[in-house]
Design an enzyme around this catalytic site. Structure first.
Site, short mmCIF file in Angstrom:
data_model
loop_
_atom_site.label_atom_id
_atom_site.label_comp_id
_atom_site.label_asym_id
_atom_site.label_seq_id
_atom_site.Cartn_x
_atom_site.Cartn_y
_atom_site.Cartn_z
N GLY A 34 -3.90 13.24 3.40
CA GLY A 34 -3.77 14.63 2.98
C GLY A 34 -4.45 15.55 3.96
O GLY A 34 -5.18 15.10 4.85
N GLN A 39 -8.79 22.92 7.35
CA GLN A 39 -9.11 21.91 8.36
C GLN A 39 -8.47 22.26 9.71
O GLN A 39 -8.89 21.78 10.75
CB GLN A 39 -8.63 20.53 7.91
CG GLN A 39 -9.47 19.95 6.78
CD GLN A 39 -8.99 18.56 6.41
OE1 GLN A 39 -8.06 18.41 5.65
NE2 GLN A 39 -9.63 17.56 6.98
N CYS A 76 -12.03 11.15 5.92
CA CYS A 76 -11.61 12.53 6.10
C CYS A 76 -11.29 12.76 7.56
O CYS A 76 -12.05 12.36 8.44
CB CYS A 76 -12.75 13.46 5.67
SG CYS A 76 -12.39 15.20 5.90
N LEU A 77 -10.16 13.41 7.84
CA LEU A 77 -9.77 13.67 9.23
C LEU A 77 -10.81 14.54 9.95
O LEU A 77 -10.92 14.50 11.16
CB LEU A 77 -8.41 14.36 9.29
CG LEU A 77 -7.18 13.50 8.93
CD1 LEU A 77 -5.91 14.32 9.03
CD2 LEU A 77 -7.07 12.27 9.80
N HIS A 118 -9.73 15.53 -3.14
CA HIS A 118 -10.43 15.66 -1.85
C HIS A 118 -10.00 16.95 -1.14
O HIS A 118 -10.83 17.70 -0.64
CB HIS A 118 -10.11 14.41 -1.01
CG HIS A 118 -10.67 14.42 0.38
ND1 HIS A 118 -11.60 13.51 0.81
CD2 HIS A 118 -10.40 15.22 1.46
CE1 HIS A 118 -11.90 13.76 2.08
NE2 HIS A 118 -11.19 14.78 2.51
N GLU A 119 -8.68 17.20 -1.12
CA GLU A 119 -8.17 18.38 -0.40
C GLU A 119 -8.53 19.68 -1.12
O GLU A 119 -8.84 20.68 -0.47
CB GLU A 119 -6.66 18.29 -0.19
CG GLU A 119 -6.15 17.04 0.54
CD GLU A 119 -6.93 16.65 1.79
OE1 GLU A 119 -7.52 17.53 2.43
OE2 GLU A 119 -6.96 15.44 2.10
N HIS A 122 -11.89 20.66 -0.15
CA HIS A 122 -11.92 21.33 1.15
C HIS A 122 -11.71 22.84 0.98
O HIS A 122 -12.38 23.64 1.63
CB HIS A 122 -10.79 20.81 2.05
CG HIS A 122 -11.17 19.62 2.89
ND1 HIS A 122 -12.25 19.63 3.74
CD2 HIS A 122 -10.62 18.39 3.00
CE1 HIS A 122 -12.34 18.45 4.34
NE2 HIS A 122 -11.36 17.67 3.91
CO CO Z 1 -10.87 15.71 4.33
#
Ligand code: CO
Length: 152
Positions: A34, A39, A76-77, A118-119, A122
């Site tokens: 995701g 981000q 996480c990216l 999670h997103e 963010h």
């Molecule tokens: Co993340």
């Protein structure tokens, strides 16, 4: 930008369409489950989720129901290489808009449910490490601070 709260989307403009396309491309390129718009530096409440078939786009997402709790590994990216066990609700109902600004209401469990939570975190400036139990969290913050200092 990862620590700021994102703004709700008011209408689907060309800018919003471009952001959504970039998010889907980036998510696929990095094999992420995701992505949240902030981000990539866009402070709008948009998330994309990678699924086996079509990516899911949720604009202005909000969780309207949560059930159960499950501990599972998460990454996480924006924090590459870090994988930690995080407690999340197992079942959720999420409401928002799709990329055509139509109301959507989705049910999710397991991995997709985890990715959505999670997103959405963010979008509120919350990182998955903030969800760790306190002692573990302090350990990780200190470790990250050391690594960030090395980068400067
Ligand atoms: Co993340």
């Amino acid at each position: 930008m990862l620590r700021k709260k994102s703004k709700p989307v008011k209408e689907i403009s060309n800018e919003i369409k471009d952001i959504i396309n970039k998010m889907i491309q980036t998510m696929k390129a990095y094999n992420g489950i995701g992505l949240a718009a902030n981000q990539l530096g866009y402070m709008y409440r948009i998330i994309t989720i990678n699924t086996a078939d079509k990516p899911i786009v949720i604009i202005n997402p909000r969780v309207t129901k949560k059930q159960g709790s499950i501990l599972a590994e998460e990454g996480c990216l924006s924090l590459p290489g870090l994988y930690l066990k995080i407690k999340r609700a197992n079942f959720i109902i999420v409401e928002g808009y799709d990329q055509n600004f139509k109301n959507i209401k989705l049910q999710a469990t397991n991995l997709i449910s985890r990715a959505i939570q999670h997103e959405i975190d963010h979008l509120n400036g919350v990182l998955f490490i903030d969800r760790l139990p306190i002692l573990k969290r302090i350990k990780i913050y200190l470790q990250l601070r050391k690594e960030w200092k090395k980068l400067k």
